[in-house]
Design an enzyme around this catalytic site. Structure first.
Site, PDB file in Angstrom:
ATOM      1  N   TYR A  31      -2.197   0.180  10.638  1.00 18.64           N
ATOM      2  CA  TYR A  31      -2.176  -0.292   9.247  1.00 18.64           C
ATOM      3  C   TYR A  31      -0.840   0.087   8.586  1.00 18.64           C
ATOM      4  CZ  TYR A  31      -3.867  -1.009   4.436  1.00 18.64           C
ATOM      5  OH  TYR A  31      -4.030  -1.444   3.132  1.00 18.64           O
ATOM      6  N   LYS A  81       2.070  -2.264   6.779  1.00 22.11           N
ATOM      7  CA  LYS A  81       2.425  -2.154   5.359  1.00 22.11           C
ATOM      8  C   LYS A  81       3.888  -1.730   5.190  1.00 22.11           C
ATOM      9  CE  LYS A  81      -1.472  -3.620   3.555  1.00 22.11           C
ATOM     10  NZ  LYS A  81      -1.593  -4.824   2.727  1.00 22.11           N
ATOM     11  N   SER A  97       0.858  -1.184   0.000  1.00 22.37           N
ATOM     12  CA  SER A  97       0.000   0.000   0.000  1.00 22.37           C
ATOM     13  C   SER A  97       0.889   1.227   0.000  1.00 22.37           C
ATOM     14  CB  SER A  97      -0.855  -0.010   1.278  1.00 22.37           C
ATOM     15  OG  SER A  97      -1.523   1.222   1.433  1.00 22.37           O
TER      16      SER A  97
HETATM   17  N1  LIG Z   1      -8.927  -0.838  -0.628  1.00 21.24           N
HETATM   18  C1  LIG Z   1      -7.886  -0.004  -0.533  1.00 21.24           C
HETATM   19  O1  LIG Z   1      -8.033   1.227  -0.543  1.00 21.24           O
HETATM   20  C2  LIG Z   1      -6.502  -0.583  -0.443  1.00 21.24           C
HETATM   21  C3  LIG Z   1      -5.412   0.279  -0.650  1.00 21.24           C
HETATM   22  C4  LIG Z   1      -4.125  -0.231  -0.563  1.00 21.24           C
HETATM   23  C5  LIG Z   1      -3.933  -1.566  -0.269  1.00 21.24           C
HETATM   24  N2  LIG Z   1      -5.000  -2.383  -0.055  1.00 21.24           N
HETATM   25  C6  LIG Z   1      -4.731  -3.792   0.263  1.00 21.24           C
HETATM   26  O2  LIG Z   1      -5.360  -4.609  -0.703  1.00 21.24           O
HETATM   27  C7  LIG Z   1      -5.523  -5.921  -0.158  1.00 21.24           C
HETATM   28  C8  LIG Z   1      -6.912  -6.425  -0.506  1.00 21.24           C
HETATM   29  O3  LIG Z   1      -7.865  -5.621   0.156  1.00 21.24           O
HETATM   30  P1  LIG Z   1      -9.190  -5.066  -0.548  1.00 21.24           P
HETATM   31  O4  LIG Z   1      -9.134  -3.594  -0.462  1.00 21.24           O
HETATM   32  O5  LIG Z   1      -9.415  -5.738  -1.827  1.00 21.24           O
HETATM   33  O6  LIG Z   1     -10.280  -5.493   0.555  1.00 21.24           O
HETATM   34  P2  LIG Z   1     -11.406  -6.640   0.583  1.00 21.24           P
HETATM   35  O7  LIG Z   1     -11.914  -6.643   1.967  1.00 21.24           O
HETATM   36  O8  LIG Z   1     -12.373  -6.401  -0.513  1.00 21.24           O
HETATM   37  O9  LIG Z   1     -10.574  -7.978   0.316  1.00 21.24           O
HETATM   38  C9  LIG Z   1      -9.741  -8.526   1.309  1.00 21.24           C
HETATM   39  C10 LIG Z   1      -9.960 -10.029   1.339  1.00 21.24           C
HETATM   40  O10 LIG Z   1      -9.023 -10.605   2.268  1.00 21.24           O
HETATM   41  C11 LIG Z   1      -9.693 -11.621   2.982  1.00 21.24           C
HETATM   42  N3  LIG Z   1      -9.026 -11.886   4.260  1.00 21.24           N
HETATM   43  C12 LIG Z   1      -9.030 -11.128   5.379  1.00 21.24           C
HETATM   44  N4  LIG Z   1      -8.356 -11.759   6.356  1.00 21.24           N
HETATM   45  C13 LIG Z   1      -7.919 -12.937   5.848  1.00 21.24           C
HETATM   46  C14 LIG Z   1      -7.177 -14.033   6.367  1.00 21.24           C
HETATM   47  N5  LIG Z   1      -6.778 -14.048   7.648  1.00 21.24           N
HETATM   48  N6  LIG Z   1      -6.900 -15.064   5.543  1.00 21.24           N
HETATM   49  C15 LIG Z   1      -7.327 -15.075   4.253  1.00 21.24           C
HETATM   50  N7  LIG Z   1      -8.056 -14.087   3.717  1.00 21.24           N
HETATM   51  C16 LIG Z   1      -8.346 -13.025   4.503  1.00 21.24           C
HETATM   52  C17 LIG Z   1     -11.109 -11.085   3.176  1.00 21.24           C
HETATM   53  O11 LIG Z   1     -12.031 -12.127   3.472  1.00 21.24           O
HETATM   54  C18 LIG Z   1     -11.363 -10.408   1.834  1.00 21.24           C
HETATM   55  O12 LIG Z   1     -11.976 -11.270   0.917  1.00 21.24           O
HETATM   56  C19 LIG Z   1      -5.243  -5.793   1.328  1.00 21.24           C
HETATM   57  O13 LIG Z   1      -3.945  -6.302   1.598  1.00 21.24           O
HETATM   58  C20 LIG Z   1      -5.293  -4.295   1.577  1.00 21.24           C
HETATM   59  O14 LIG Z   1      -4.500  -3.905   2.661  1.00 21.24           O
HETATM   60  C21 LIG Z   1      -6.283  -1.917  -0.143  1.00 21.24           C
END
Ligand SMILES: NC(=O)c1ccc[n+]([C@@H]2O[C@H](COP(=O)([O-])OP(=O)(O)OC[C@H]3O[C@@H](n4cnc5c(N)ncnc54)[C@H](O)[C@@H]3O)[C@@H](O)[C@H]2O)c1
Length: 288
Positions: A164, A168, A151
């Site tokens: 968070y 990261k 991130s």
């Molecule tokens: N959405 C944003 O703005 C953003 C920005 C930067 C980085 N990210 C990163 O992107 C990645 C995906 O997140 P997203 O935004 O798509 O959110 P999301 O909630 O849509 O998807 C995350 C998925 O991870 C799964 N998960 C959570 N804990 C888990 C575990 N212990 N074991 C296996 N699966 C697990 C959840 O069930 C979910 O399906 C994350 O690492 C998040 O930190 C998101």
């Protein structure tokens, strides 16, 4: 595995991709993008029904996918799933370590160690467990790619997201260390660094977190909206996935997705550079 298509969209024909957190958001978009590029997808998620839905969506679009329940915080679960994926699809060519949870939105004086421990277990140790379960096989075969979903919060810190950001930043250190460790073994490492992406992250975090997140006051909510606008706005999960595959194909370590999201990181780097230059000037005077 062939990673091709330098002209036109990247191709991953026949590559076996194990994705974590594939049930939602960026993970689901990555699953669809990999499948469209010819890869065979092992969609895993702690929420097994959501992983199954992703696999169904991939198959409905004409791709190849299977789903598996996997909680990335569980070593035994990792070993069992990797063995099953290799039996079902063959050796894993790409590990997309994407599962993650979000902030408790508390400031450091109120942040519980319990929450921090839980978040590190998912966001950092979950990725480390994946490395331990998959990378030795890649090294033995002399080929493979690992994509971490980091991130922009791994490069600079905003107010109220200390937990968070800390995870990261740690994940970036893990990814960069892995890059050094596997250099020369045929294994490539990348870290995806998105800014804001409209996903279910707040909701999936809420459903699993060890304690509820603090409710942001209206001033904080306005601050957050400004922050999102100042750090590249929103980019869709589909666009993030498309950029990710290009970055993987091109063998880039850092994969950035939001134009204009680097300002705060550059400010941090400039401060570090100024301080180091001051030190160097100081030591030149001292020794003179
Ligand atoms: N959405 C944003 O703005 C953003 C920005 C930067 C980085 N990210 C990163 O992107 C990645 C995906 O997140 P997203 O935004 O798509 O959110 P999301 O909630 O849509 O998807 C995350 C998925 O991870 C799964 N998960 C959570 N804990 C888990 C575990 N212990 N074991 C296996 N699966 C697990 C959840 O069930 C979910 O399906 C994350 O690492 C998040 O930190 C998101």
């Amino acid at each position: 595995m062939s990673i091709e298509g330098r002209i036109g969209p990247p191709r991953f024909d026949g590559a076996n991709v194990l994705l974590t957190g594939a049930g939602s958001g960026i993970g689901r978009a990555l699953a669809l993008e990999f499948a469209q590029a010819g890869a065979h997808v092992a969609a895993t998620d702690v929420d097994d029904e959501s992983a199954a839905e992703t696999a169904r969506a991939v198959r409905a679009a004409g791709g190849v996918a299977r789903s598996y329940a996997l909680d990335v915080t569980d070593d035994a679960w990792w070993s069992a799933v990797v063995a099953r994926v290799e039996r079902d699809l063959g050796p894993i060519d790409v590990l997309a370590s994407n599962a993650g949870s979000s902030s408790s939105r508390r400031e450091l004086t109120e942040l519980s160690v319990e929450y921090l421990r839980w978040l590190f277990d998912v966001n950092v140790l979950g990725a480390v467990r994946g490395i331990r379960a998959v990378v030795p096989g890649m090294r033995a075969r002399g080929r493979g790619s690992v994509l971490f979903t980091g991130s922009m919060a791994g490069l600079w810190v905003g107010r109220g997201g200390a937990d968070y950001s800390a995870t990261k930043h740690a994940l970036l250190a893990v990814a960069d260390s892995l890059r050094n460790e596997v250099a020369g073994d045929g294994v490539r490492v990348s870290i995806l660094c998105p800014s804001a992406v409209p996903t279910r992250l707040a909701e999936t975090t809420r459903s699993r977190a060890v304690e509820p997140a603090a409710v942001p006051d209206p001033t904080r909510a306005a601050e957050m909206a400004t922050l999102v606008a100042e750090t590249g706005g929103m980019v869709s999960a589909e666009e993030v996935a498309r950029i990710s595959l290009e970055g993987l194909r091109d063998g880039r370590f850092y994969i950035f997705t939001h134009a204009g999201s680097g300002t705060r990181f550059l400010e941090r780097s400039a401060e570090i550079a100024r301080e180091l230059a001051r030190l160097d000037r100081g030591s030149a005077v001292d020794t003179g």
